[in-house]
Design a protein around this motif. Sequence first.
Motif, mmCIF file in Angstrom:
data_model
loop_
_atom_site.group_PDB
_atom_site.id
_atom_site.type_symbol
_atom_site.label_atom_id
_atom_site.label_comp_id
_atom_site.label_asym_id
_atom_site.label_seq_id
_atom_site.Cartn_x
_atom_site.Cartn_y
_atom_site.Cartn_z
ATOM 1 N N ASP A 197 0.848 -1.186 0.000
ATOM 2 C CA ASP A 197 0.000 0.000 0.000
ATOM 3 C C ASP A 197 0.886 1.240 0.000
ATOM 4 O OD1 ASP A 197 -1.839 1.982 0.308
ATOM 5 O OD2 ASP A 197 -2.768 1.187 2.117
ATOM 6 N N LEU A 198 0.854 2.002 -1.092
ATOM 7 C CA LEU A 198 1.685 3.193 -1.201
ATOM 8 C C LEU A 198 1.330 4.236 -0.146
ATOM 9 C CD1 LEU A 198 3.929 4.541 -2.832
ATOM 10 C CD2 LEU A 198 2.202 5.442 -4.373
ATOM 11 N N ALA A 199 0.075 4.271 0.271
ATOM 12 C CA ALA A 199 -0.342 5.249 1.278
ATOM 13 C C ALA A 199 0.430 5.054 2.580
ATOM 14 C CB ALA A 199 -1.847 5.135 1.533
ATOM 15 N N GLN A 200 0.582 3.823 3.030
ATOM 16 C CA GLN A 200 1.315 3.570 4.264
ATOM 17 C C GLN A 200 2.782 3.964 4.133
ATOM 18 O OE1 GLN A 200 0.682 -0.187 6.250
ATOM 19 N NE2 GLN A 200 -1.269 -0.510 5.188
ATOM 20 N N MET A 201 3.357 3.791 2.959
ATOM 21 C CA MET A 201 4.759 4.131 2.752
ATOM 22 C C MET A 201 4.993 5.632 2.864
ATOM 23 S SD MET A 201 5.322 1.528 -0.468
ATOM 24 C CE MET A 201 6.971 2.105 -0.875
ATOM 25 N N LEU A 202 4.070 6.433 2.299
ATOM 26 C CA LEU A 202 4.271 7.882 2.264
ATOM 27 C C LEU A 202 3.775 8.578 3.519
ATOM 28 C CD1 LEU A 202 3.346 8.708 -1.449
ATOM 29 C CD2 LEU A 202 5.573 8.183 -0.465
ATOM 30 N N ASN A 203 2.905 7.953 4.281
ATOM 31 C CA ASN A 203 2.386 8.600 5.485
ATOM 32 C C ASN A 203 3.426 8.704 6.598
ATOM 33 O OD1 ASN A 203 -0.243 9.455 4.881
ATOM 34 N ND2 ASN A 203 -1.060 7.391 5.093
ATOM 35 N N ALA A 205 -6.775 7.181 -5.062
ATOM 36 C CA ALA A 205 -5.871 7.620 -4.008
ATOM 37 C C ALA A 205 -5.755 9.146 -4.017
ATOM 38 C CB ALA A 205 -4.498 6.979 -4.198
ATOM 39 N N THR A 206 -5.650 9.749 -2.831
ATOM 40 C CA THR A 206 -5.534 11.197 -2.703
ATOM 41 C C THR A 206 -4.360 11.535 -1.807
ATOM 42 O OG1 THR A 206 -7.049 11.247 -0.816
ATOM 43 C CG2 THR A 206 -8.018 11.542 -3.002
ATOM 44 N N ILE A 207 -3.858 12.769 -1.939
ATOM 45 C CA ILE A 207 -2.699 13.199 -1.164
ATOM 46 C C ILE A 207 -2.828 14.674 -0.825
ATOM 47 C CG2 ILE A 207 -1.371 13.669 -3.287
ATOM 48 C CD1 ILE A 207 1.138 12.888 -1.704
ATOM 49 N N SER A 208 -2.344 15.042 0.345
ATOM 50 C CA SER A 208 -2.242 16.449 0.733
ATOM 51 C C SER A 208 -0.887 16.662 1.406
ATOM 52 C CB SER A 208 -3.374 16.865 1.674
ATOM 53 O OG SER A 208 -3.263 16.203 2.916
ATOM 54 N N ILE A 209 -0.329 17.861 1.219
ATOM 55 C CA ILE A 209 0.948 18.236 1.826
ATOM 56 C C ILE A 209 0.717 19.510 2.625
ATOM 57 C CG2 ILE A 209 3.353 18.884 1.408
ATOM 58 C CD1 ILE A 209 3.215 17.367 -1.222
ATOM 59 N N ARG A 210 0.951 19.425 3.921
ATOM 60 C CA ARG A 210 0.717 20.559 4.810
ATOM 61 C C ARG A 210 -0.704 21.111 4.668
ATOM 62 N NH1 ARG A 210 6.339 24.143 4.431
ATOM 63 N NH2 ARG A 210 7.607 22.803 5.769
ATOM 64 N N GLY A 211 -1.650 20.217 4.473
ATOM 65 C CA GLY A 211 -3.048 20.618 4.374
ATOM 66 C C GLY A 211 -3.496 21.041 3.002
ATOM 67 N N GLN A 212 -2.572 21.187 2.051
ATOM 68 C CA GLN A 212 -2.925 21.551 0.679
ATOM 69 C C GLN A 212 -3.068 20.289 -0.164
ATOM 70 O OE1 GLN A 212 -3.487 24.552 -0.710
ATOM 71 N NE2 GLN A 212 -3.088 25.759 1.108
ATOM 72 N N GLY A 213 -4.142 20.223 -0.942
ATOM 73 C CA GLY A 213 -4.342 19.069 -1.794
ATOM 74 C C GLY A 213 -5.673 18.413 -1.527
ATOM 75 N N ALA A 214 -5.745 17.125 -1.810
ATOM 76 C CA ALA A 214 -7.013 16.404 -1.716
ATOM 77 C C ALA A 214 -7.055 15.638 -0.404
ATOM 78 C CB ALA A 214 -7.160 15.454 -2.900
ATOM 79 N N ARG A 215 -7.852 16.123 0.547
ATOM 80 C CA ARG A 215 -7.995 15.436 1.820
ATOM 81 C C ARG A 215 -9.290 14.650 1.913
ATOM 82 N NH1 ARG A 215 -7.273 20.426 5.660
ATOM 83 N NH2 ARG A 215 -8.120 21.462 3.818
ATOM 84 N N ASN A 270 -4.286 13.584 -9.660
ATOM 85 C CA ASN A 270 -3.054 12.805 -9.639
ATOM 86 C C ASN A 270 -3.366 11.325 -9.775
ATOM 87 O OD1 ASN A 270 -0.938 14.813 -9.219
ATOM 88 N ND2 ASN A 270 -1.960 15.214 -7.280
ATOM 89 N N ALA A 271 -3.027 10.755 -10.919
ATOM 90 C CA ALA A 271 -3.252 9.336 -11.180
ATOM 91 C C ALA A 271 -1.958 8.586 -10.908
ATOM 92 C CB ALA A 271 -3.705 9.121 -12.625
ATOM 93 N N TRP A 272 -1.814 8.077 -9.706
ATOM 94 C CA TRP A 272 -0.576 7.394 -9.335
ATOM 95 C C TRP A 272 -0.835 6.082 -8.598
ATOM 96 C CZ3 TRP A 272 0.361 7.606 -3.860
ATOM 97 C CH2 TRP A 272 -0.537 8.422 -3.161
ATOM 98 N N GLU A 273 -2.109 5.702 -8.464
ATOM 99 C CA GLU A 273 -2.404 4.469 -7.758
ATOM 100 C C GLU A 273 -2.003 3.239 -8.575
ATOM 101 O OE1 GLU A 273 -6.727 3.366 -7.759
ATOM 102 O OE2 GLU A 273 -6.915 5.445 -8.407
ATOM 103 N N ASP A 274 -1.693 3.426 -9.862
ATOM 104 C CA ASP A 274 -1.294 2.289 -10.678
ATOM 105 C C ASP A 274 0.182 1.944 -10.526
ATOM 106 O OD1 ASP A 274 -0.951 4.857 -11.994
ATOM 107 O OD2 ASP A 274 -0.216 3.740 -13.712
ATOM 108 N N ILE A 275 0.959 2.753 -9.806
ATOM 109 C CA ILE A 275 2.385 2.489 -9.630
ATOM 110 C C ILE A 275 2.578 1.416 -8.563
ATOM 111 C CG2 ILE A 275 4.616 3.492 -9.081
ATOM 112 C CD1 ILE A 275 3.287 4.522 -11.668
ATOM 113 N N ASP A 276 3.280 0.350 -8.927
ATOM 114 C CA ASP A 276 3.532 -0.743 -7.993
ATOM 115 C C ASP A 276 4.479 -0.257 -6.895
ATOM 116 O OD1 ASP A 276 3.880 -3.148 -6.715
ATOM 117 O OD2 ASP A 276 5.243 -3.973 -8.219
ATOM 118 N N PRO A 277 4.050 -0.274 -5.617
ATOM 119 C CA PRO A 277 4.913 0.250 -4.544
ATOM 120 C C PRO A 277 6.267 -0.436 -4.455
ATOM 121 C CG PRO A 277 2.669 -0.062 -3.745
ATOM 122 C CD PRO A 277 2.738 -0.691 -5.105
#
Length: 495
Positions: free
Chosen positions: A126-132, A148-158, A182-189
């Motif tokens: 799970d890429l989410a666990q790696m980046l969190n 999948a969604t991502i935010s940095i310092r509160g900016q982005g998709a929460r 951001n279409a990145w869920e297809d990248i194999d972690p």
Amino acid sequence: MAVGDLTAQIRMEGNVIDGNSQEPIPGVAIKVRGTTTGTVTDLNGGFTLDVQEEARNLEFSLIGYETKLVSITNFPSNGRVILQPSSLDLAEVTVLGFENNRSLLESTGAIAIAGPRDFDRADKTDLAQMLNHIPGVQVRGANVLRPATISIRGQGARGPGQTGRIKIYLNDLMLTNADGTNAWEDIDPYTIGSVEVIKGPGSSIYGASVGGVLNIRTETAPYGEHSVEAFSLLGSFNSMRVGTTYRVSNEKVNILATVGTQSTDGFREHSQEQRDFVTFLGTFSNAENNTTTLFLNRNRYDSRAPGALTPQQVEENPRQALPLAVLQNAGRIATFTRMGMSNDWQISDRWRNVTSLTMSFSDLDHPINFLYIYQWAQDVGGRTRFIHDTNVFGKKASFTVGGEYLTGVVRTNFYGIEAGRPTGVAIGDREARIQNGILFGQAELEATEKLLVTAGMSVNFYEFANLELTLPGAENQVRRFDPFVAPRVAFNYRP
């Protein structure tokens, strides 16, 4: 490589390359083992060193990398020396986000780095666990209701929606779609080697991405390896990951190819997930000053939605699924195909060009309880930049100029649903066409030994059109936004 004899000496020439990013490494100390003779690589990772005929080994060392000994008699014919990063001192790790391969402490912006040691703390399925694990970064993995969604310092998709405030690149290839999603869920972690996160609007060369930038670098095959590996992973609820990885690396080629599948039955009924993936990454050095990277990725994600339960149903059986969700076979089936090519051309000692082309397709079948949604998307784009190293009033300086263009089409159809299949004619459809572009420039000047000055600017263009809408009350829309100028000035002082 050895190029000739000079009065009982041998002249050695070559380049030092990062084993993960395949980027040149400046500032590497090179010395003849057992002597005081040595040199340091230049901004392009190049070096020239005259050694005595009886010398045996060269030692390459730099903080943040593993020291390497290379035999002079068996020196690579293309002069490429590969150094592998270590995790001894994060502050001295070289970062790529600002183009000039400076250490983390010398970067004029807030950058976080995650590598293999960080990824080993998480479930790499799970890429989410790696980046969190990265401070300031919040990632939500894909599920049956949203990507999948991502935010940095509160900016982005929460939440379920997405915004265009964050940009993502993989080996210089654009993963951000033309509409800003951001279409990145297809990248194999498992293929990811490192991730750099620029927090906030930290760099002009990526445009007006006020949330930040992710630079993802994939793994590469270790130098000299030629292997085929079968892998497997088993877990609770019939979780499984199996596949095969092929690796080959030599002076001319570095190839990493993976094919496999990953699945689980899930905790609840009707919550199965399955991913089938194929990834190819090849780097080819077709000349001493030219490197081409090819990337091909296909990923099919199939997940079932068990539906929401009432408190009474949870108390009765927390593992049951909502009957209507089972009847309509609610879920999300997404297929991603991505192709890209990047070329790094060292034009001369002072000029370098990096150009990349990207194309991606996605198909989404999304049956839910009362509706069947079908969506098709295509994005095509390119990015190029020229880097010039020079001197200004006797001070080291670097200039980067370039541009980026991306165009995309998203078609969405809405149908009625019966037993999990679409019924009749579409009850609504929408087609969105998006174009955006960036022109950017950046200058860096080492004003003193301790002071680094960075100045840059980007001009951003955006056009959006909603066409052929048949939803009730909808109208065609075409919007062309005025060019947006984003300047930036930054200082880095090391007392």
